[in-house]
Design a protein around this motif. Sequence first.
Motif, mmCIF file in Angstrom:
data_model
loop_
_atom_site.group_PDB
_atom_site.id
_atom_site.type_symbol
_atom_site.label_atom_id
_atom_site.label_comp_id
_atom_site.label_asym_id
_atom_site.label_seq_id
_atom_site.Cartn_x
_atom_site.Cartn_y
_atom_site.Cartn_z
ATOM 1 N N SER A 261 84.221 31.987 46.311
ATOM 2 C CA SER A 261 84.286 31.774 47.755
ATOM 3 C C SER A 261 83.159 30.857 48.230
ATOM 4 O O SER A 261 83.384 29.945 49.028
ATOM 5 N N SER A 265 83.324 26.964 49.992
ATOM 6 C CA SER A 265 83.106 27.137 51.433
ATOM 7 C C SER A 265 82.125 26.121 52.004
ATOM 8 O O SER A 265 81.754 26.214 53.172
ATOM 9 N N GLN A 292 87.479 32.993 53.389
ATOM 10 C CA GLN A 292 86.266 32.235 53.699
ATOM 11 C C GLN A 292 86.301 30.813 53.165
ATOM 12 O O GLN A 292 85.459 29.984 53.506
#
Length: 295
Positions: A261, A265, A292
């Motif tokens: 993630s 991100s 996310q």
Amino acid sequence: MYKIVLFFVLLTSFSATAQELNCSVEINAEQTGQANLQVYKTLRNSIEEFMNNTNWTDSDYKQQERIDCSLIIIVSNQDSDYFTASMQIQSARPIYNSTYNSTVLNYNDTQFGFRYTEFQPMNYNPNSFDSNLISVLAFYAYTMIGLDAATYERDAGIPYFEEAKRVVNTAQQGGNAGWSAQSGTQSRFRLNSDLLSANFADFNEVLFAYHRNGLDYMADNTKDAKQSIAVTLELFNQMYNSRPNNYLTRVFFDAKAQEVSQIFSGGPQVNISSLVSTLNKVAPTKSSFWQQIKL
């Protein structure tokens, strides 16, 4: 005489750096209502010494090459010398040209009951079953070493997974939970069986490519490294198509979901048009992390 003493010192220094693991151990016995008993302190020290001072392989590991790992043992009940517990096993490996350590294994073993008498010797003999405690610790030692090796060289973990299988076969003599096919879909038996199964050969490819072609190149070329990781994670599609909801996918993302993630991100944008849908399909329980990711 001086030469003899010097030789002994050098030999001792070499031996002290030859072990493979740098393992920290924590015992949490609060559920027993007797967390301050001396036996828990002795148990912690015994396990830590056993993990760190046993030569698990024939390889020579320098101090800085030892595998950072930890065992958190939560004792829920103690009846005389029998302990009912669970254990959280974690290991990590350093990423090239960075100060970052990437978690490789984050595994919770709930089938962990063992007998222990304070100050009992702990030695591993691959040819005999001595205690469930020693077998469980040896199993995770070889599993962690194997997973670590697999992140550096394709299929390099297999010899260590084979040693872990040897532990599984020997430990079955004790009749304890976790060592047989009847122990359920989330057991030491299942983990080891899947790691060695030809059906999950892609998992070994993922371990290697994710780390060596991805994380280890982040400092040199972040965009290319991220793209390589995205392509590598798509291999879980193949594993899912042949074995939906397979155990190794869960094991991987229990260790890597937050990291994946974070990778996607921020930083340079790469083509991940199908990655999020793949992640949601193969690891739906980690959907909060996939939300996310910035497309």
